[in-house]
Write a protein that holds these residues in place. Structure first.
Motif, PDB file in Angstrom:
ATOM      1  N   ALA A 115      -1.217   9.072   2.218  1.00  0.00           N
ATOM      2  CA  ALA A 115      -2.179   9.164   3.323  1.00  0.00           C
ATOM      3  C   ALA A 115      -3.466   8.443   2.939  1.00  0.00           C
ATOM      4  O   ALA A 115      -3.823   8.385   1.762  1.00  0.00           O
ATOM      5  CB  ALA A 115      -2.467  10.630   3.612  1.00  0.00           C
ATOM      6  N   PHE A 116      -4.139   7.889   3.927  1.00  0.00           N
ATOM      7  CA  PHE A 116      -5.428   7.257   3.645  1.00  0.00           C
ATOM      8  C   PHE A 116      -6.319   7.284   4.888  1.00  0.00           C
ATOM      9  O   PHE A 116      -5.858   7.549   5.999  1.00  0.00           O
ATOM     10  CB  PHE A 116      -5.261   5.830   3.090  1.00  0.00           C
ATOM     11  CG  PHE A 116      -4.693   4.820   4.046  1.00  0.00           C
ATOM     12  CD1 PHE A 116      -3.336   4.801   4.335  1.00  0.00           C
ATOM     13  CD2 PHE A 116      -5.511   3.877   4.651  1.00  0.00           C
ATOM     14  CE1 PHE A 116      -2.799   3.853   5.210  1.00  0.00           C
ATOM     15  CE2 PHE A 116      -4.994   2.928   5.520  1.00  0.00           C
ATOM     16  CZ  PHE A 116      -3.636   2.916   5.799  1.00  0.00           C
ATOM     17  N   GLY A 117      -7.628   7.018   4.656  1.00  0.00           N
ATOM     18  CA  GLY A 117      -8.600   7.092   5.745  1.00  0.00           C
ATOM     19  C   GLY A 117      -9.120   5.730   6.165  1.00  0.00           C
ATOM     20  O   GLY A 117      -8.740   4.707   5.603  1.00  0.00           O
ATOM     21  N   ASP A 118     -10.008   5.734   7.157  1.00  0.00           N
ATOM     22  CA  ASP A 118     -10.551   4.472   7.668  1.00  0.00           C
ATOM     23  C   ASP A 118     -11.245   3.656   6.569  1.00  0.00           C
ATOM     24  O   ASP A 118     -11.216   2.428   6.595  1.00  0.00           O
ATOM     25  CB  ASP A 118     -11.551   4.747   8.798  1.00  0.00           C
ATOM     26  CG  ASP A 118     -10.847   5.192  10.072  1.00  0.00           C
ATOM     27  OD1 ASP A 118      -9.632   4.941  10.211  1.00  0.00           O
ATOM     28  OD2 ASP A 118     -11.507   5.794  10.937  1.00  0.00           O
ATOM     29  N   ALA A 119     -11.879   4.374   5.614  1.00  0.00           N
ATOM     30  CA  ALA A 119     -12.610   3.645   4.564  1.00  0.00           C
ATOM     31  C   ALA A 119     -11.668   2.869   3.650  1.00  0.00           C
ATOM     32  O   ALA A 119     -12.107   2.026   2.870  1.00  0.00           O
ATOM     33  CB  ALA A 119     -13.454   4.615   3.733  1.00  0.00           C
ATOM     34  N   GLU A 120     -10.349   3.158   3.726  1.00  0.00           N
ATOM     35  CA  GLU A 120      -9.394   2.429   2.867  1.00  0.00           C
ATOM     36  C   GLU A 120      -8.531   1.443   3.651  1.00  0.00           C
ATOM     37  O   GLU A 120      -7.554   0.907   3.124  1.00  0.00           O
ATOM     38  CB  GLU A 120      -8.490   3.432   2.138  1.00  0.00           C
ATOM     39  CG  GLU A 120      -9.236   4.280   1.136  1.00  0.00           C
ATOM     40  CD  GLU A 120      -8.767   5.728   1.143  1.00  0.00           C
ATOM     41  OE1 GLU A 120      -8.461   6.227   0.072  1.00  0.00           O
ATOM     42  OE2 GLU A 120      -8.698   6.340   2.220  1.00  0.00           O
ATOM     43  N   LEU A 121      -8.864   1.242   4.924  1.00  0.00           N
ATOM     44  CA  LEU A 121      -8.108   0.246   5.712  1.00  0.00           C
ATOM     45  C   LEU A 121      -8.206  -1.103   5.029  1.00  0.00           C
ATOM     46  O   LEU A 121      -9.284  -1.515   4.602  1.00  0.00           O
ATOM     47  CB  LEU A 121      -8.697   0.137   7.123  1.00  0.00           C
ATOM     48  CG  LEU A 121      -8.319   1.223   8.120  1.00  0.00           C
ATOM     49  CD1 LEU A 121      -9.207   1.123   9.366  1.00  0.00           C
ATOM     50  CD2 LEU A 121      -6.851   1.137   8.505  1.00  0.00           C
ATOM     51  N   ARG A 122      -7.072  -1.814   4.906  1.00  0.00           N
ATOM     52  CA  ARG A 122      -7.084  -3.125   4.251  1.00  0.00           C
ATOM     53  C   ARG A 122      -7.144  -4.223   5.306  1.00  0.00           C
ATOM     54  O   ARG A 122      -6.445  -4.177   6.318  1.00  0.00           O
ATOM     55  CB  ARG A 122      -5.815  -3.313   3.416  1.00  0.00           C
ATOM     56  CG  ARG A 122      -5.581  -2.252   2.359  1.00  0.00           C
ATOM     57  CD  ARG A 122      -6.467  -2.445   1.156  1.00  0.00           C
ATOM     58  NE  ARG A 122      -6.277  -3.709   0.496  1.00  0.00           N
ATOM     59  CZ  ARG A 122      -5.525  -3.893  -0.582  1.00  0.00           C
ATOM     60  NH1 ARG A 122      -4.866  -2.890  -1.103  1.00  0.00           N
ATOM     61  NH2 ARG A 122      -5.426  -5.074  -1.135  1.00  0.00           N
ATOM     62  N   LEU A 123      -7.984  -5.225   5.032  1.00  0.00           N
ATOM     63  CA  LEU A 123      -8.018  -6.411   5.900  1.00  0.00           C
ATOM     64  C   LEU A 123      -7.183  -7.533   5.296  1.00  0.00           C
ATOM     65  O   LEU A 123      -6.909  -8.531   5.943  1.00  0.00           O
ATOM     66  CB  LEU A 123      -9.468  -6.879   6.096  1.00  0.00           C
ATOM     67  CG  LEU A 123     -10.320  -5.952   6.959  1.00  0.00           C
ATOM     68  CD1 LEU A 123     -11.775  -6.395   6.960  1.00  0.00           C
ATOM     69  CD2 LEU A 123      -9.796  -5.901   8.388  1.00  0.00           C
ATOM     70  N   GLU A 124      -6.815  -7.390   4.041  1.00  0.00           N
ATOM     71  CA  GLU A 124      -5.953  -8.367   3.368  1.00  0.00           C
ATOM     72  C   GLU A 124      -5.192  -7.582   2.311  1.00  0.00           C
ATOM     73  O   GLU A 124      -5.796  -6.996   1.419  1.00  0.00           O
ATOM     74  CB  GLU A 124      -6.826  -9.463   2.727  1.00  0.00           C
ATOM     75  CG  GLU A 124      -6.060 -10.572   2.041  1.00  0.00           C
ATOM     76  CD  GLU A 124      -5.179 -11.375   2.999  1.00  0.00           C
ATOM     77  OE1 GLU A 124      -5.648 -11.773   4.060  1.00  0.00           O
ATOM     78  OE2 GLU A 124      -3.997 -11.591   2.648  1.00  0.00           O
ATOM     79  N   CYS A 125      -3.868  -7.512   2.461  1.00  0.00           N
ATOM     80  CA  CYS A 125      -3.089  -6.695   1.530  1.00  0.00           C
ATOM     81  C   CYS A 125      -1.835  -7.471   1.114  1.00  0.00           C
ATOM     82  O   CYS A 125      -1.066  -7.939   1.961  1.00  0.00           O
ATOM     83  CB  CYS A 125      -2.683  -5.395   2.227  1.00  0.00           C
ATOM     84  SG  CYS A 125      -1.512  -4.419   1.267  1.00  0.00           S
ATOM     85  N   PRO A 126      -1.590  -7.597  -0.204  1.00  0.00           N
ATOM     86  CA  PRO A 126      -0.420  -8.356  -0.655  1.00  0.00           C
ATOM     87  C   PRO A 126       0.902  -7.691  -0.281  1.00  0.00           C
ATOM     88  O   PRO A 126       1.936  -8.341  -0.270  1.00  0.00           O
ATOM     89  CB  PRO A 126      -0.599  -8.404  -2.180  1.00  0.00           C
ATOM     90  CG  PRO A 126      -1.551  -7.305  -2.512  1.00  0.00           C
ATOM     91  CD  PRO A 126      -2.402  -7.087  -1.309  1.00  0.00           C
ATOM     92  N   ASP A 127       0.867  -6.386   0.033  1.00  0.00           N
ATOM     93  CA  ASP A 127       2.111  -5.656   0.351  1.00  0.00           C
ATOM     94  C   ASP A 127       2.362  -5.581   1.851  1.00  0.00           C
ATOM     95  O   ASP A 127       3.282  -4.888   2.296  1.00  0.00           O
ATOM     96  CB  ASP A 127       2.043  -4.254  -0.246  1.00  0.00           C
ATOM     97  CG  ASP A 127       1.773  -4.291  -1.739  1.00  0.00           C
ATOM     98  OD1 ASP A 127       2.440  -5.105  -2.398  1.00  0.00           O
ATOM     99  OD2 ASP A 127       0.901  -3.560  -2.208  1.00  0.00           O
ATOM    100  N   HIS A 128       1.548  -6.267   2.639  1.00  0.00           N
ATOM    101  CA  HIS A 128       1.687  -6.263   4.101  1.00  0.00           C
ATOM    102  C   HIS A 128       3.093  -6.697   4.512  1.00  0.00           C
ATOM    103  O   HIS A 128       3.666  -7.622   3.930  1.00  0.00           O
ATOM    104  CB  HIS A 128       0.657  -7.246   4.682  1.00  0.00           C
ATOM    105  CG  HIS A 128       0.728  -7.408   6.155  1.00  0.00           C
ATOM    106  ND1 HIS A 128       1.540  -8.345   6.763  1.00  0.00           N
ATOM    107  CD2 HIS A 128       0.088  -6.771   7.152  1.00  0.00           C
ATOM    108  CE1 HIS A 128       1.384  -8.260   8.066  1.00  0.00           C
ATOM    109  NE2 HIS A 128       0.508  -7.321   8.334  1.00  0.00           N
ATOM    110  N   LEU A 129       3.647  -5.992   5.494  1.00  0.00           N
ATOM    111  CA  LEU A 129       4.970  -6.358   6.013  1.00  0.00           C
ATOM    112  C   LEU A 129       4.824  -6.718   7.487  1.00  0.00           C
ATOM    113  O   LEU A 129       4.451  -5.866   8.310  1.00  0.00           O
ATOM    114  CB  LEU A 129       5.930  -5.173   5.846  1.00  0.00           C
ATOM    115  CG  LEU A 129       7.357  -5.409   6.313  1.00  0.00           C
ATOM    116  CD1 LEU A 129       8.045  -6.474   5.474  1.00  0.00           C
ATOM    117  CD2 LEU A 129       8.153  -4.098   6.252  1.00  0.00           C
ATOM    118  N   ALA A 130       5.091  -7.976   7.794  1.00  0.00           N
ATOM    119  CA  ALA A 130       4.941  -8.411   9.204  1.00  0.00           C
ATOM    120  C   ALA A 130       5.970  -7.694  10.089  1.00  0.00           C
ATOM    121  O   ALA A 130       7.099  -7.470   9.652  1.00  0.00           O
ATOM    122  CB  ALA A 130       5.141  -9.917   9.290  1.00  0.00           C
ATOM    123  N   PRO A 131       5.559  -7.329  11.311  1.00  0.00           N
ATOM    124  CA  PRO A 131       6.507  -6.625  12.192  1.00  0.00           C
ATOM    125  C   PRO A 131       7.688  -7.504  12.565  1.00  0.00           C
ATOM    126  O   PRO A 131       7.575  -8.703  12.582  1.00  0.00           O
ATOM    127  CB  PRO A 131       5.676  -6.302  13.432  1.00  0.00           C
ATOM    128  CG  PRO A 131       4.281  -6.703  13.139  1.00  0.00           C
ATOM    129  CD  PRO A 131       4.266  -7.540  11.904  1.00  0.00           C
TER     130      PRO A 131
END
Ligand code: SF4
Length: 198
Positions: free
Chosen positions: A182-198
């Motif tokens: 779980a995480f909060g708004d303060a940890e939202l990533r704008l660039e993340c190497p683990d991002h998975l495109a839909p």
């Protein structure tokens, strides 16, 4: 007592964003480092550092909203400075893929450090301010991406691992299925190497 003249908040927000953009530009022109990097050269290093895969010129041009000839010139300079390495792409002999050299990696670490003036400015923000700014910025960037007004970035709001507001804890309402946490708004990533495109 006179009322404060009414100005739409979104206009004031645009003034603020413009001011921050000016501050960032000034900072990047000052922060050229030992290799006297231009802002574009610095952007290329940061982009290559954010994703360990070898990247093609055309991908960099799209990600940086630039043109292949402009990126090609900047990459030639970075190669001459010993910061970027060009190799034949294993999947396509006509293409070239790019990676950072060891010196390029060190330069990326230097660039990742927040300039002193921004560290000072951000120290004035509390956790709630930071969370609210990140939430607002993520929504704006997502909308601009949807309208194709900015290049696509690998952010939580467009990630298949992102489960928004699934937890009752108001401090940590979101869930990242990649790290199963779980995480909060303060940890939202704008660039993340683990991002998975839909
Ligand atoms: S993998 Fe990265 S971008 Fe995706 S939800 Fe998790 S933290 Fe956000």
């Amino acid at each position: 007592m006179k009322d404060v003249p009414g100005t739409p908040p979104h206009e004031q927000l645009m003034v603020g964003i413009t001011r921050l953009g000016q501050a960032l530009r000034i900072s990047s022109y000052r922060n050229t480092g030992p290799h006297r990097l231009s802002p574009l050269q610095a952007d290329i290093i940061v982009l290559l550092a954010g994703d360990p895969r070898p990247r093609r010129l055309s991908e960099l041009a799209v990600s940086l909203a630039s043109t292949p000839p402009t990126i090609s010139d900047a990459v030639k300079t970075l190669t001459a400075k010993g910061l970027v390495e060009r190799r034949r792409d294993v999947s396509d002999a006509r293409a070239v893929s790019l990676t950072l050299t060891q010196a390029g990696g060190a330069e990326a670490e230097r660039l990742a450090r927040l300039p002193a003036e921004f560290t000072e400015a951000m120290s004035a923000l509390g956790q709630e301010d930071l969370a609210a700014m990140l939430r607002g910025m993520s929504s704006m960037i997502r909308s601009l991406q949807d309208q194709r007004a900015v290049p696509v970035t690998r952010m939580c709001l467009t990630c298949s691992h992102f489960r928004p507001r699934v937890h009752p804890d108001s401090d940590k309402p979101h869930h990242c299925a990649f790290v199963d946490n779980a995480f909060g708004d303060a940890e939202l990533r704008l660039e993340c190497p683990d991002h998975l495109a839909p």
